[in-house]
Design a protein around this motif. Structure first.
Motif, PDB file in Angstrom:
ATOM      1  N   GLY A 134       0.806  -1.206   0.000  1.00  0.00           N
ATOM      2  CA  GLY A 134       0.000   0.000   0.000  1.00  0.00           C
ATOM      3  C   GLY A 134       0.842   1.261   0.000  1.00  0.00           C
ATOM      4  O   GLY A 134       2.071   1.212  -0.050  1.00  0.00           O
ATOM      5  N   LEU A 135       0.165   2.391   0.070  1.00  0.00           N
ATOM      6  CA  LEU A 135       0.795   3.704   0.084  1.00  0.00           C
ATOM      7  C   LEU A 135       0.643   4.296   1.481  1.00  0.00           C
ATOM      8  O   LEU A 135      -0.479   4.546   1.930  1.00  0.00           O
ATOM      9  CB  LEU A 135       0.129   4.621  -0.945  1.00  0.00           C
ATOM     10  CG  LEU A 135       0.669   6.038  -1.043  1.00  0.00           C
ATOM     11  CD1 LEU A 135       2.079   6.037  -1.647  1.00  0.00           C
ATOM     12  CD2 LEU A 135      -0.257   6.910  -1.876  1.00  0.00           C
ATOM     13  N   ARG A 136       1.779   4.473   2.193  1.00  0.00           N
ATOM     14  CA  ARG A 136       1.728   5.065   3.530  1.00  0.00           C
ATOM     15  C   ARG A 136       1.869   6.572   3.391  1.00  0.00           C
ATOM     16  O   ARG A 136       2.761   7.075   2.720  1.00  0.00           O
ATOM     17  CB  ARG A 136       2.846   4.527   4.411  1.00  0.00           C
ATOM     18  CG  ARG A 136       2.803   5.195   5.807  1.00  0.00           C
ATOM     19  CD  ARG A 136       3.841   4.674   6.778  1.00  0.00           C
ATOM     20  NE  ARG A 136       3.505   3.323   7.185  1.00  0.00           N
ATOM     21  CZ  ARG A 136       4.305   2.272   7.014  1.00  0.00           C
ATOM     22  NH1 ARG A 136       5.480   2.418   6.450  1.00  0.00           N
ATOM     23  NH2 ARG A 136       3.928   1.083   7.410  1.00  0.00           N
ATOM     24  N   ILE A 137       0.948   7.300   4.033  1.00  0.00           N
ATOM     25  CA  ILE A 137       1.022   8.753   4.043  1.00  0.00           C
ATOM     26  C   ILE A 137       1.308   9.224   5.463  1.00  0.00           C
ATOM     27  O   ILE A 137       0.911   8.582   6.433  1.00  0.00           O
ATOM     28  CB  ILE A 137      -0.257   9.424   3.489  1.00  0.00           C
ATOM     29  CG1 ILE A 137      -1.494   9.020   4.288  1.00  0.00           C
ATOM     30  CG2 ILE A 137      -0.437   9.083   2.020  1.00  0.00           C
ATOM     31  CD1 ILE A 137      -2.756   9.777   3.903  1.00  0.00           C
ATOM     32  N   GLY A 138       2.021  10.324   5.556  1.00  0.00           N
ATOM     33  CA  GLY A 138       2.359  10.872   6.851  1.00  0.00           C
ATOM     34  C   GLY A 138       2.743  12.325   6.719  1.00  0.00           C
ATOM     35  O   GLY A 138       2.491  12.971   5.695  1.00  0.00           O
ATOM     36  N   LEU A 139       3.374  12.842   7.743  1.00  0.00           N
ATOM     37  CA  LEU A 139       3.834  14.229   7.783  1.00  0.00           C
ATOM     38  C   LEU A 139       5.231  14.276   8.361  1.00  0.00           C
ATOM     39  O   LEU A 139       5.589  13.431   9.188  1.00  0.00           O
ATOM     40  CB  LEU A 139       2.915  15.079   8.667  1.00  0.00           C
ATOM     41  CG  LEU A 139       1.512  15.346   8.146  1.00  0.00           C
ATOM     42  CD1 LEU A 139       0.627  15.866   9.265  1.00  0.00           C
ATOM     43  CD2 LEU A 139       1.553  16.345   7.014  1.00  0.00           C
ATOM     44  N   LYS A 140       6.004  15.257   7.921  1.00  0.00           N
ATOM     45  CA  LYS A 140       7.304  15.508   8.529  1.00  0.00           C
ATOM     46  C   LYS A 140       7.515  17.010   8.584  1.00  0.00           C
ATOM     47  O   LYS A 140       6.912  17.768   7.825  1.00  0.00           O
ATOM     48  CB  LYS A 140       8.425  14.834   7.740  1.00  0.00           C
ATOM     49  CG  LYS A 140       8.665  15.442   6.373  1.00  0.00           C
ATOM     50  CD  LYS A 140       9.833  14.785   5.678  1.00  0.00           C
ATOM     51  CE  LYS A 140      10.101  15.482   4.346  1.00  0.00           C
ATOM     52  NZ  LYS A 140      11.280  14.949   3.693  1.00  0.00           N
ATOM     53  N   LYS A 141       8.376  17.434   9.500  1.00  0.00           N
ATOM     54  CA  LYS A 141       8.702  18.857   9.587  1.00  0.00           C
ATOM     55  C   LYS A 141       9.503  19.244   8.362  1.00  0.00           C
ATOM     56  O   LYS A 141      10.386  18.511   7.928  1.00  0.00           O
ATOM     57  CB  LYS A 141       9.489  19.145  10.848  1.00  0.00           C
ATOM     58  CG  LYS A 141       8.635  19.102  12.091  1.00  0.00           C
ATOM     59  CD  LYS A 141       9.361  19.733  13.254  1.00  0.00           C
ATOM     60  CE  LYS A 141       8.475  19.669  14.464  1.00  0.00           C
ATOM     61  NZ  LYS A 141       7.931  20.929  14.835  1.00  0.00           N
ATOM     62  N   GLY A 142       9.163  20.406   7.788  1.00  0.00           N
ATOM     63  CA  GLY A 142       9.902  20.889   6.640  1.00  0.00           C
ATOM     64  C   GLY A 142       9.096  21.872   5.831  1.00  0.00           C
ATOM     65  O   GLY A 142       7.919  22.114   6.097  1.00  0.00           O
ATOM     66  N   GLY A 143       9.733  22.447   4.833  1.00  0.00           N
ATOM     67  CA  GLY A 143       9.065  23.414   3.970  1.00  0.00           C
ATOM     68  C   GLY A 143       8.892  24.752   4.652  1.00  0.00           C
ATOM     69  O   GLY A 143       9.086  24.896   5.847  1.00  0.00           O
ATOM     70  N   CYS A 144       8.497  25.742   3.869  1.00  0.00           N
ATOM     71  CA  CYS A 144       8.395  27.095   4.413  1.00  0.00           C
ATOM     72  C   CYS A 144       7.180  27.282   5.320  1.00  0.00           C
ATOM     73  O   CYS A 144       7.161  28.204   6.125  1.00  0.00           O
ATOM     74  CB  CYS A 144       8.416  28.131   3.291  1.00  0.00           C
ATOM     75  SG  CYS A 144       7.435  27.731   1.861  1.00  0.00           S
ATOM     76  N   ALA A 145       6.171  26.407   5.233  1.00  0.00           N
ATOM     77  CA  ALA A 145       5.013  26.538   6.119  1.00  0.00           C
ATOM     78  C   ALA A 145       5.130  25.653   7.359  1.00  0.00           C
ATOM     79  O   ALA A 145       4.328  25.762   8.269  1.00  0.00           O
ATOM     80  CB  ALA A 145       3.718  26.206   5.369  1.00  0.00           C
TER      81      ALA A 145
END
Length: 122
Positions: free
Chosen positions: A31-42
């Motif tokens: 499957g496709l695991r989705i998540g979040l990580k710290k980063g980007g300008c926002a």
């Protein structure tokens, strides 16, 4: 996961279903695991990885041959999100319509939430 009985915590559009299924078949992935990580300008960036198995605490959403796994640290930030796949003349890709986002950068690559100080690490 934060959920309402009888409702999927994350919705997958028909276009995203087709693309996720194609990716899973092409890479023989679970499957496709989705998540979040710290980063980007926002402050936060979405992550997406094809995986060979589910982690113990993943929330698994199966829909018409597509399987999405939501990483535990991201579950509260992704509740109510619709995952779509858009094809355009210059670019194609997954789009997250997330009602929990309070701000996004101009390039659309990162987002922030009102509860970012409690955001997942890594």
């Amino acid at each position: 996961m934060f959920s309402i009985p009888g409702q999927s915590p994350v919705k997958i559009s028909p276009a995203a279903e087709r693309q996720i299924s194609r990716l899973m078949q092409g890479k023989q992935a679970y499957g496709l695991r989705i998540g979040l990580k710290k980063g980007g300008c926002a402050g936060m960036e979405y992550t997406m990885d094809l995986v060979s198995e589910a982690e113990k605490s993943d929330e698994v959403i199966e829909q018409n041959g597509a399987r999405v796994l939501v990483a535990p640290a991201a579950q509260m930030f992704l509740f109510g999100t619709e995952i779509d796949y858009e094809t355009g003349l210059l670019e194609s890709g997954f789009r997250f319509r997330n009602p929990n986002v309070t701000d996004a950068c101009g390039c659309g690559e990162s987002v922030s939430f009102s509860i970012d100080r409690d955001a997942p690490q890594g």
